[in-house]
Structure formats: structure tokens, C-alpha cells
Design an enzyme around this catalytic site. Structure first.
Site, PDB file in Angstrom:
ATOM      1  N   ASN A  30      41.588  31.830  36.003  1.00  9.25           N
ATOM      2  CA  ASN A  30      42.599  32.074  36.743  1.00  9.25           C
ATOM      3  C   ASN A  30      42.082  32.428  38.396  1.00  9.25           C
ATOM      4  OD1 ASN A  30      45.096  33.274  37.831  1.00  9.25           O
ATOM      5  ND2 ASN A  30      45.650  31.508  36.375  1.00  9.25           N
ATOM      6  N   ARG A  31      43.095  32.477  39.142  1.00  6.71           N
ATOM      7  CA  ARG A  31      43.293  32.810  39.784  1.00  6.71           C
ATOM      8  C   ARG A  31      42.328  34.412  40.801  1.00  6.71           C
ATOM      9  NH1 ARG A  31      46.626  29.831  39.694  1.00  6.71           N
ATOM     10  NH2 ARG A  31      46.452  27.819  40.586  1.00  6.71           N
ATOM     11  N   HIS A  67      42.436  26.633  27.599  1.00  7.97           N
ATOM     12  CA  HIS A  67      43.136  26.163  28.652  1.00  7.97           C
ATOM     13  C   HIS A  67      44.377  24.595  27.954  1.00  7.97           C
ATOM     14  CE1 HIS A  67      44.471  24.882  32.437  1.00  7.97           C
ATOM     15  NE2 HIS A  67      44.433  25.835  32.971  1.00  7.97           N
ATOM     16  N   ASP A  71      54.602  28.238  36.153  1.00  3.29           N
ATOM     17  CA  ASP A  71      52.562  28.693  36.614  1.00  3.29           C
ATOM     18  C   ASP A  71      53.213  29.959  36.405  1.00  3.29           C
ATOM     19  OD1 ASP A  71      50.397  28.674  36.407  1.00  3.29           O
ATOM     20  OD2 ASP A  71      49.913  27.133  37.691  1.00  3.29           O
ATOM     21  N   GLU A 126      48.081  29.853  28.141  1.00  2.28           N
ATOM     22  CA  GLU A 126      46.572  30.049  28.115  1.00  2.28           C
ATOM     23  C   GLU A 126      46.982  31.733  27.617  1.00  2.28           C
ATOM     24  OE1 GLU A 126      44.710  29.553  32.044  1.00  2.28           O
ATOM     25  OE2 GLU A 126      47.019  28.600  31.628  1.00  2.28           O
TER      26      GLU A 126
END
Ligand SMILES: *[C@@H]1O[C@H](CO)[C@@H](O)[C@H](O)[C@H]1NC(C)=O
Ligand SMILES: *[C@@H]1O[C@H](CO)[C@@H](O)[C@H](O)[C@H]1NC(C)=O
Ligand SMILES: *[C@@H]1O[C@H](CO)[C@@H](O)[C@H](O)[C@H]1NC(C)=O
Ligand SMILES: *[C@@H]1O[C@H](CO)[C@@H](O)[C@H](O)[C@H]1NC(C)=O
Ligand SMILES: *[C@@H]1O[C@H](CO)[C@@H](O)[C@H](O)[C@H]1NC(C)=O
Ligand SMILES: *[C@@H]1O[C@H](CO)[C@@H](O)[C@H](O)[C@H]1NC(C)=O
Ligand SMILES: *[C@@H]1O[C@H](CO)[C@@H](O)[C@H](O)[C@H]1NC(C)=O
Ligand SMILES: *[C@@H]1O[C@H](CO)[C@@H](O)[C@H](O)[C@H]1NC(C)=O
Ligand SMILES: *[C@@H]1O[C@H](CO)[C@@H](O)[C@H](O)[C@H]1NC(C)=O
Length: 395
Positions: A96-97, A195, A276, A354
């Protein structure tokens, strides 16, 4: 992780490799570069690139085998595909971010390589994250495969070397995942995931090429991580109020049930309609639990094939992406599709699910999750386990 721990894991892998049970002792990949493993009612194929799953076959309610994950027909295409949608692999070393591509450990600021939103943040470990690299196959038997990767100190801006083993094992009707990662030299963030893009109809449903009629149930997910419009956590935890678009906990709901609700616009980032989101998994309040039996944390089903997947995991968050960004540029596989329809993934043609921990927790110290996100040589190994159990029902 102490050296003795590393040695015992290496010994376990060597034992598994010694069991490499094929007639010639060298069961390599098939002509498409894929490694198959199977058990009763299930078979899957995997490739070294990102330790990715490429095919997963289970039977539908009529006994027809369906390939229910997205992927490509051959291993070589993964390295040249221009879009790299993280198809079926292991994002690492930090899934992820990462906000501003920055984090701080023990007073030191680290800057990792950005690869999203014009360089504002890092996504899935950077432009050459784990799922852009070929892992090593260290063991392959009829029902199990283990991949390894050595991620050097400084790669993608992360401090310290990380060594990881990803093991996939098939048991009847079940795909089991076990991930272990060891930080060998310095404290560093580690968070892995799997993923996988799903279409439980294998794109063969004559009524729709989308997954909008798939039913999702997240029984422990009354809350989600609040994010800004480029999907970076802002530190808040939000309620998924009953009957709101993010309510998948009070009862199962079709992914497309709220597609026309105004609140769904922007729910997956700027100008994006759909999902999301990082849903939290809250189980402790019910008393002690065994993740293998208590749960599942998520169920996804489609009434066209009747196929249902129940996801059991030790992880405490669950990301759901409804493929709003797909636009027909990604091909489906030769094992999928419906005669006469374009052989591509349309918008909402898939669902990514995920298993993971709370995203970007390294930048939210008030969440107090350092022990699950920052690992040094003295710490226990990072681990992730999950079991995806399949059945085929009529409802
Ligand atoms: C060994 O056998 C497997 C199947 O059992 C086959 O896929 C592989 O190509 C063989 N390798 C060699 C070197 O003959
Ligand atoms: C490999 O798969 C890709 C995507 O499915 C396809 O475009 C390509 O033609 C395939 N290449 C070979 C050699 O089969
Ligand atoms: C990974 O392995 C595949 C198949 O063996 C190969 O075609 C590809 O070039 C490799 N990719 C990378 C990034 O090393
Ligand atoms: C964001 O990243 C830049 C460049 O890496 C850095 O100079 C800046 O201090 C970071 N900002 C914050 C708020 O962390
Ligand atoms: C499929 O989804 C659409 C849009 O969400 C809905 O209108 C339709 O009733 C659903 N079909 C079935 C069979 O559930
Ligand atoms: C979302 O869909 C569910 C199931 O159809 C419905 O009960 C709920 O009211 C909808 N919520 C919104 C905000 O449209
Ligand atoms: C928002 O998305 C729609 C369709 O997906 C597109 O037509 C429109 O140009 C976008 N608007 C902005 C401001 O990007
Ligand atoms: C599910 O599919 C079966 C078999 O095609 C059909 O009889 C049934 O009506 C469907 N149920 C729903 C809720 O769409
Ligand atoms: C489709 O999406 C891809 C990647 O997300 C993008 O590069 C491409 O330009 C898009 N194509 C169209 C026709 O919008």
C-alpha cells in the site's frame, strides 16, 4: 530475529526442498513458465515474478472447472506488460501507500522512492518493489511451492536487508498462504499482502463481464481507515454505518448494490466511484479467537458459478478494490471468457482483496502498531498467514 531463528527457517526450507518429489527431481516450470500445485478440488499455478499466482482452478456448482483469478497466459509477459497492475503477487517490502514517501524510525527520516501521484507517495514498495522482481523457487512439491527473495539494504530507499520466504500450499478446497520476512541488519518497515484480482465467474457469465453482482461479506469490519483523495491515510478511523455504502458487515451485499449512491463517488479516491478501502478487522471484543477456525474475515461469492471463497487470516485489516480503474486495456486469459465478448477486463470486471495490517501505520504513531510494522534484527520475524477456502453453492 536472532540468527538461530534464521537458521531454523533455512533448515525448514532445505527440508522442504529435499522433498522435491518428481520423477526426475527437477520439476521445472511448464512451457508457459508456470509452476502448478494442487490438492482435492483445487489447483493453482505460480511464477517467480512477484511470487504471483497466475491461475486458480476450482469447480463451479455444475462441476465445471473455472479459472477465477486474473493473470497472464505466460510468465514472460509479466515483466513486459506496460500497466503492471500488481497481478496476483506479493507487494513488498511495504504494501500500500507511504505518505510523502517518508517515514521516521528512532528520530531518523527516511525517504523511499516514490512511484505514484506524480511522485508524491510510494505504492507497494516502489517502482522496483518485490512484485517487479523474480523470486527464487526454493522448493516445489505436488501441493506446495516456496519462493524466496533477498531485498538489499537501500533498495527503493528502505534501510537494511530483508530476506523473505513465501509458501503456498494446497489442501482440499483450500489455498494456504504463509509469508515470513526477516530484517537482518537494520530496523525497517515491513508489511506484506497478497494482491489477487478475482472474478469468480472466470468472465464466463453471459449476463455480465463485471464483478458487480458478486456478494461480499466483511462480518468484522464496522470501521475503515480514513484517507485523503489520493488514498493516503489521514489518521482517522471512520464508521461504516449500517446501510451506508461501506457497510459490508451488517449483512452480505453485492459489490454494485450502491453503485448509483452519490456517496460512492470519491469513495475510492478523486473522481472514482466504487471501493478502494482498508477495512479494519475487529475480533478481539468477542474473546480469544483462532484465526484458522473463527471467521472468516471475508466471504465473496457469485451466484452465476455458485463459487464462494471464505478468507481466514491472522491479519487485522482487509483492503477491497473494485477495479474502477480498469478500462479494457488488460487482457483476460485463454482459460477465461465468454464467446463473442471482448477478451479484456472491463471497468468493475474484478475485485482485489488484500489481507494486510492497517495501511501506512508507520506514519500514524498514535495507532501504536510499531511492533507490527517496524522490524530489526533483534525482533521476531514478520509473518502473515491466510487460508482461502472454496465451495460451490446454490442460493
Ligand atoms: C522433469 O519432469 C517434469 C514433470 O514431471 C517436467 O515438467 C520437466 O520438464 C522435467 N525436466 C527435465 C529436465 O527433464
Ligand atoms: C504471453 O501472454 C501474453 C498475454 O496473455 C500474450 O499477449 C503473448 O502473446 C503471450 N506470449 C507467448 C509467447 O505465448
Ligand atoms: C523473470 O523471469 C521471466 C521468465 O523466466 C523472464 O522472462 C523475465 O525477463 C524475468 N524478469 C525479471 C524482471 O527478471
Ligand atoms: C516530504 O518529503 C520531502 C522530500 O522527501 C521532505 O523534504 C519533507 O520533509 C517531507 N514532509 C513531511 C511532512 O514529512
Ligand atoms: C446485478 O447487479 C445489478 C446492478 O447492481 C442489479 O441491478 C441486478 O439486479 C443484479 N442482478 C442479480 C441477478 O442480482
Ligand atoms: C446500499 O445497498 C443496500 C442493499 O441493497 C441498501 O440496503 C442500502 O440502503 C444502500 N445504501 C445506500 C447508501 O444507497
Ligand atoms: C471524472 O470521471 C469521468 C468519467 O469517469 C470523466 O469523464 C471526467 O472527465 C472526470 N472528471 C475529472 C474532473 O477528472
Ligand atoms: C442463483 O442461481 C440459480 C441457478 O442459476 C437460480 O436458480 C437462482 O434464482 C439464483 N439466485 C439469485 C438470488 O439470483
Ligand atoms: C487505461 O488504463 C491504463 C492504465 O491504468 C492507462 O494507461 C490507459 O491510458 C487507459 N486507457 C484509456 C483508453 O483510457
Amino acid at each position: 530475529m536472532k540468527i538461530s531463528g534464521v537458521v531454523s527457517i533455512l533448515a525448514a526450507v532445505a527440508t522442504a526442498a529435499a522433498q522435491y518429489a518428481t520423477p526426475n527431481g527437477t520439476a521445472g516450470p511448464d512451457e508457459d513458465g508456470k509452476y502448478e500445485i494442487s490438492s482435492t478440488g483445487i489447483r493453482g499455478s505460480f511464477i517467480p515474478y512477484g511470487a504471483s499466482i497466475t491461475n486458480l482452478f476450482v469447480k463451479d456448482r455444475n462441476g465445471i472447472e473455472r479459472d477465477i483469478v486474473l493473470g497472464f497466459d505466460n510468465a514472460s509477459f509479466y515483466s513486459v506488460d506496460p500497466f503492471h497492475p500488481h497481478l496476483g503477487g506479493v507487494p513488498g517490502r511495504y504494501a500500500n501507500r507511504i505518505k510523502n514517501s517518508t517515514f521516521n524510525i528512532d528520530g531518523v527520516d527516511y525517504h523511499v522512492t516514490p512511484n505514484e501521484n506524480g511522485g508524491r507517495n510510494q505504492l507497494h514498495g516502489g517502482p522496483d518493489g518485490w512484485d517487479y522482481r523474480n523470486f527464487t523457487v526454493v522448493a516445489h512439491t505436488e501441493d506446495s511451492i516456496t519462493f524466496s527473495i533477498v531485498d538489499p539494504d537501500g533498495k527503493e530507499g528502505f534501510p537494511g536487508e530483508v530476506i523473505s520466504y513465501i509458501t503456498y500450499t494446497m489442501t482440499p478446497y483450500t489455498w494456504n498462504l504463509k509469508m515470513v520476512a526477516l530484517s537482518t541488519t537494520k530496523k525497517t518497515p515491513i508489511m506484506l499482502s497478497s494482491h489477487v484480482y478475482w472474478n469468480l465467474d472466470a468472465f464466463a457469465n453471459p449476463e455480465t463481464p463485471t464483478a458487480l453482482n458478486h456478494t461480499l461479506y466483511l462480518p468484522y469490519s464496522g470501521q475503515r481507515v480514513g484517507v485523503d483523495n489520493i488514498l493516503i491515510p489521514d489518521g482517522t478511523i471512520l464508521p461504516n454505518q449500517k446501510y451506508s455504502v461501506n457497510d459490508f458487515w451488517s449483512s452480505p451485499k453485492q459489490i454494485g448494490a450502491n453503485l448509483t449512491a452519490p456517496e460512492l463517488l470519491g469513495n475510492c479516491g478523486f473522481n472514482c466511484t466504487g471501493y478502494d478501502n482498508c477495512y479494519l478487522v475487529n475480533r478481539e471484543q468477542n474473546g480469544p479467537y483462532n484465526w484458522r477456525n473463527d471467521g472468516p474475515v471475508a466471504s465473496l461469492s457469485s451466484n452465476f458459478t455458485g463459487i464462494q471463497v471464505d478468507i481466514y487470516t491472522d491479519q487485522e485489516a482487509f483492503q477491497v478494490y473494485s477495479c474502477g480503474g480498469q478500462n479494457g486495456s488488460l487482457p483476460i486469459k485463454s482459460t477465461q471468457g465468454y464467446e463473442g465478448r471482448p477478451r479484456v477486463v472491463e471497468q468493475y470486471g474484478c475485485i482485489v482483496m488484500e489481507v494486510e495490517d492497517w495501511i501506512d501505520a508507520i506514519n500514524q504513531p498514535e495507532w501504536q502498531r510499531e511492533k507490527k510494522h517496524i522490524f530489526g534484527p533483534e525482533d521476531p520475524a514478520y509473518t502473515l498467514e491466510a487460508a482461502y477456502k472454496f465451495s460451490a453453492n446454490l442460493y
